[in-house]
Design an enzyme around this catalytic site. Structure first.
Site, PDB file in Angstrom:
ATOM      1  CE  LYS A 247      -3.355   2.483   2.635  1.00 42.23           C
ATOM      2  NZ  LYS A 247      -4.068   2.460   4.134  1.00 42.23           N
ATOM      3  CG  ASP A 252      -5.952   7.569   4.053  1.00 42.24           C
ATOM      4  OD1 ASP A 252      -6.717   8.403   3.446  1.00 42.24           O
ATOM      5  OD2 ASP A 252      -5.944   6.813   5.025  1.00 42.24           O
ATOM      6  CE  LYS A 259      -6.951   8.666   7.706  1.00 40.81           C
ATOM      7  NZ  LYS A 259      -7.495   6.909   8.544  1.00 40.81           N
ATOM      8  CG  ASP A 270      -1.823   4.640   5.067  1.00 39.93           C
ATOM      9  OD1 ASP A 270      -2.063   3.737   5.285  1.00 39.93           O
ATOM     10  OD2 ASP A 270      -3.662   5.170   4.220  1.00 39.93           O
ATOM     11  CG  ASP A 329     -10.322   7.073   6.774  1.00 33.50           C
ATOM     12  OD1 ASP A 329      -9.117   7.722   5.596  1.00 33.50           O
ATOM     13  OD2 ASP A 329     -10.431   7.305   7.282  1.00 33.50           O
ATOM     14  CD  GLU A 331      -7.258   5.426   2.069  1.00 36.29           C
ATOM     15  OE1 GLU A 331      -7.675   5.180   2.824  1.00 36.29           O
ATOM     16  OE2 GLU A 331      -6.280   5.220   2.382  1.00 36.29           O
ATOM     17  NE  ARG A 333     -11.071  -1.016   2.567  1.00 37.35           N
ATOM     18  CZ  ARG A 333     -11.364  -1.532   3.598  1.00 37.35           C
ATOM     19  NH1 ARG A 333     -12.480  -2.372   4.153  1.00 37.35           N
ATOM     20  NH2 ARG A 333     -12.072  -1.444   5.091  1.00 37.35           N
TER      21      ARG A 333
HETATM   22  N1  BES Z   1      -4.666   4.395   6.766  1.00 37.87           N
HETATM   23  C1  BES Z   1      -6.284   3.627   7.107  1.00 37.87           C
HETATM   24  C2  BES Z   1      -5.617   2.925   8.870  1.00 37.87           C
HETATM   25  C3  BES Z   1      -4.782   3.014   9.511  1.00 37.87           C
HETATM   26  C4  BES Z   1      -5.541   3.842  10.825  1.00 37.87           C
HETATM   27  C5  BES Z   1      -3.176   3.318   9.567  1.00 37.87           C
HETATM   28  C6  BES Z   1      -4.364   4.471  11.585  1.00 37.87           C
HETATM   29  C7  BES Z   1      -2.525   3.716  10.390  1.00 37.87           C
HETATM   30  C8  BES Z   1      -3.265   4.071  11.584  1.00 37.87           C
HETATM   31  C9  BES Z   1      -6.676   3.733   6.303  1.00 37.87           C
HETATM   32  O1  BES Z   1      -6.920   3.978   4.788  1.00 37.87           O
HETATM   33  C10 BES Z   1      -8.562   3.845   6.707  1.00 37.87           C
HETATM   34  O2  BES Z   1      -8.568   5.166   7.208  1.00 37.87           O
HETATM   35  N2  BES Z   1      -9.292   2.676   7.193  1.00 37.87           N
HETATM   36  C11 BES Z   1     -10.519   2.950   8.158  1.00 37.87           C
HETATM   37  C12 BES Z   1     -11.381   2.253   7.159  1.00 37.87           C
HETATM   38  C13 BES Z   1     -12.909   2.396   7.721  1.00 37.87           C
HETATM   39  C14 BES Z   1     -13.131   3.685   7.179  1.00 37.87           C
HETATM   40  C15 BES Z   1     -13.617   1.402   6.907  1.00 37.87           C
HETATM   41  C16 BES Z   1     -10.131   2.702   9.433  1.00 37.87           C
HETATM   42  O3  BES Z   1      -9.466   1.989   9.751  1.00 37.87           O
HETATM   43  O4  BES Z   1     -10.796   3.210  10.253  1.00 37.87           O
HETATM   44 ZN    ZN Z   2      -7.945   5.835   5.547  1.00 42.84          ZN
HETATM   45 ZN    ZN Z   3      -5.365   4.611   4.624  1.00 37.40          ZN
END
Ligand code: BES
Ligand code: ZN
Ligand code: ZN
Length: 480
Positions: A247, A252, A259, A270, A329, A331, A333
């Site tokens: 990734k 992000d 966020k 990220d 968010d 993103e 995947r």
């Molecule tokens: N990059 C984030 C995941 C993340 C969070 C990595 C904290 C490192 C530390 C990812 O893109 C994300 O925001 N995922 C969301 C998914 C949700 C919206 C389904 C998440 O985990 O909240």
């Molecule tokens: Zn995200």
């Molecule tokens: Zn992310």
């Protein structure tokens, strides 16, 4: 720090187990320390005596002889390295006899890794630098008949740590400079000279490939996406190829599902999956492993602008599957969907590992200790888990019952990108599975393990370089 084989060094590190009765050359001192319970030989315990002219020593506790592991050895020698740095010691020697629990080459690697780990710091942007590695030379003394084996082990761990430190540096670099273009540039800079092929595809070529999901994520940013394809051919006579898909979100923000500030300031990390792919391939190439390994990184930023993708959008993908974007968010995947399809369909990889800071849910489940995993192939999963054990980077497989797959089905498209309530780390992994065809595949969620809010043992605050070591050992030991 130069690592040399043989005797030498101003200060001698003396590894001491808890049950050690007598320590040669410092019999009196050791007896005193033991009697007064000043130094008991507990794992990671230290006692330095560098006052005398000709017998400067650092005692390093290794704990119970029969509980010694590579990990406890790394940790003890990391502490030793830090201590020596504080004492401004410039050269050090250590004898590695035969230890019962771990093989000789494991012992050499663990000792050297611990010492090297103590040197890392990211102080590029700090004027008043605190982390000044003092040790110029370390001498590793081994029995004569172990010299060849030790030399190989030293070279190997040196190359592995180069990859780990490279990954850390790439991740610690802020997003203002580590853009998709810079990441591509760094991959070329670090790998081209090692005979690794690095191909960069810009926005138009990504469009031509039909990577609609990846492109949708990148739309909001003024930084163009860069698809980075890295080919290491260590075994040209074989067609077998392992794909590492990382990734590569160089930032992000969450997009329109923005966020909160507290969760955003570390989001330059990220791209830790991408960094681990570049770092691991560097280690693999330097060690000249006889494997074919391809790295695929769909690098971009997830930002807000008039051009950004929106919640509720329905987007396509290179595979032809459509996706309802219920949260901008989620993103990672989407970018990985196209990168994985490229690995499985275009490149016809024989096995695929993806490495991604994919979900906050994985941090909730496993904290910063274990990397979370999802797989469609138990054999490959076993190999990855074992590589993680050798590396000291634990991995925990999450369940993948069919019921979870129901949660990622879309109402107005083939799939949705958020799953349902709960099990976020699992549904994110199973979303990716939709894009690997029948290729044996393991997904590693490194959201918790690749970046730390505070230092833990030899892992520093910020980027850890996890799971570079695991990826290296996986590539090395095809049959572990
Ligand atoms: N990059 C984030 C995941 C993340 C969070 C990595 C904290 C490192 C530390 C990812 O893109 C994300 O925001 N995922 C969301 C998914 C949700 C919206 C389904 C998440 O985990 O909240
Ligand atoms: Zn995200
Ligand atoms: Zn992310």
């Amino acid at each position: 720090m130069n690592i040399n084989l043989g005797k030498g060094g101003d200060v001698t590190i003396i590894p001491v187990f808890k049950d050690t009765g007598v320590v040669e050359n410092i019999e009196k001192l050791y007896k005193y320390l033991k009697e007064k319970e000043i130094f008991k030989g507990d794992s990671g315990e230290l006692f330095a005596d560098i006052a005398s002219e000709d017998n400067k020593v650092l005692l390093v506790g290794l704990g119970d002889r029969n509980k010694l592991t590579s990990q406890s050895t790394r940790k003890a020698f990391f502490k030793a390295g830090k201590k020596l740095m504080k004492l401004k010691v410039e050269s050090v020697g250590v004898s590695i006899p035969k230890w019962e629990n771990i093989s000789h080459s494991e012992a050499v690697r663990a000792v050297v890794e611990g010492l090297l780990q103590s040197e890392y710091g990211f102080e590029k942007y700090i004027a008043d630098k605190k982390n000044i590695p003092s040790i110029k030379d370390a001498y590793i003394n081994v029995p004569k008949d172990r010299e060849e084996e030790s030399k190989r082990a030293i070279d190997e761990i040196k190359y592995i740590m180069e990859g780990v430190f490279l990954a850390r540096d790439l991740v610690n670099e802020p997003a203002i400079s580590m853009t998709p273009k810079m990441l591509a540039k760094m991959a070329i800079k670090e790998l081209k000279d090692l005979g690794v092929e690095v191909d960069i595809y810009g926005k138009e070529q990504i469009e031509e490939l039909g990577m609609e999901a990846y492109l949708a994520v990148s739309h909001g940013s003024s930084q163009d996406p860069q698809l980075i394809v890295i080919k290491y051919k260590g075994d040209p006579s074989s067609k077998e190829m392992l794909a590492l898909v990382g990734k590569g979100l160089t930032f992000d923000s969450g997009g329109y599902c923005i966020k909160p500030a507290k969760a955003m300031d570390t989001m330059h990390s990220d791209m830790a999956g991408a960094a681990s792919v570049i770092g691991a391939i560097k280690s693999i190439a330097k060690s000249k492993l006889k494997r074919n390994v391809t790295g695929i990184i769909a690098a971009c930023e997830n930002m807000i602008s008039g051009a950004a993708y929106k919640p509720g959008d329905i987007i396509g993908s290179m595979s032809g599957k459509t996706i309802e974007v219920l949260n901008t968010d989620a993103e990672g995947r989407l970018t990985l969907a196209d990168a994985l399809w490229y690995a499985a369909d275009t490149l016809e990889a024989d096995s695929i590992i993806d490495i991604a800071t994919l979900t906050g849910a994985c941090i909730v489940a496993l904290g910063n200790i274990n990397t979370g995993a999802i797989t469609n192939d138990d054999t490959l999963m076993d190999k990855v888990r074992k590589a993680g054990e050798i590396a000291g980077e634990p991995i925990w497989e999450l369940p993948n019952n069919d019921e979870y797959r129901e949660m990622i089905k879309g109402d107005f498209a083939d799939l949705n990108n958020i799953g349902g309530d709960g099990a976020g780390a699992i549904t994110a992994g199973l979303f990716l599975e939709e894009f690997v065809k029948d290729t044996p595949w393991v997904h590693l969620d490194i959201a918790g393990t690749s970046y730390l809010k505070k230092a833990d043992g030899y892992l520093p605050k910020g980027a850890t370089g996890v799971p570079v070591k695991t990826l290296y050992y996986l590539a090395k030991n095809s049959n572990i």
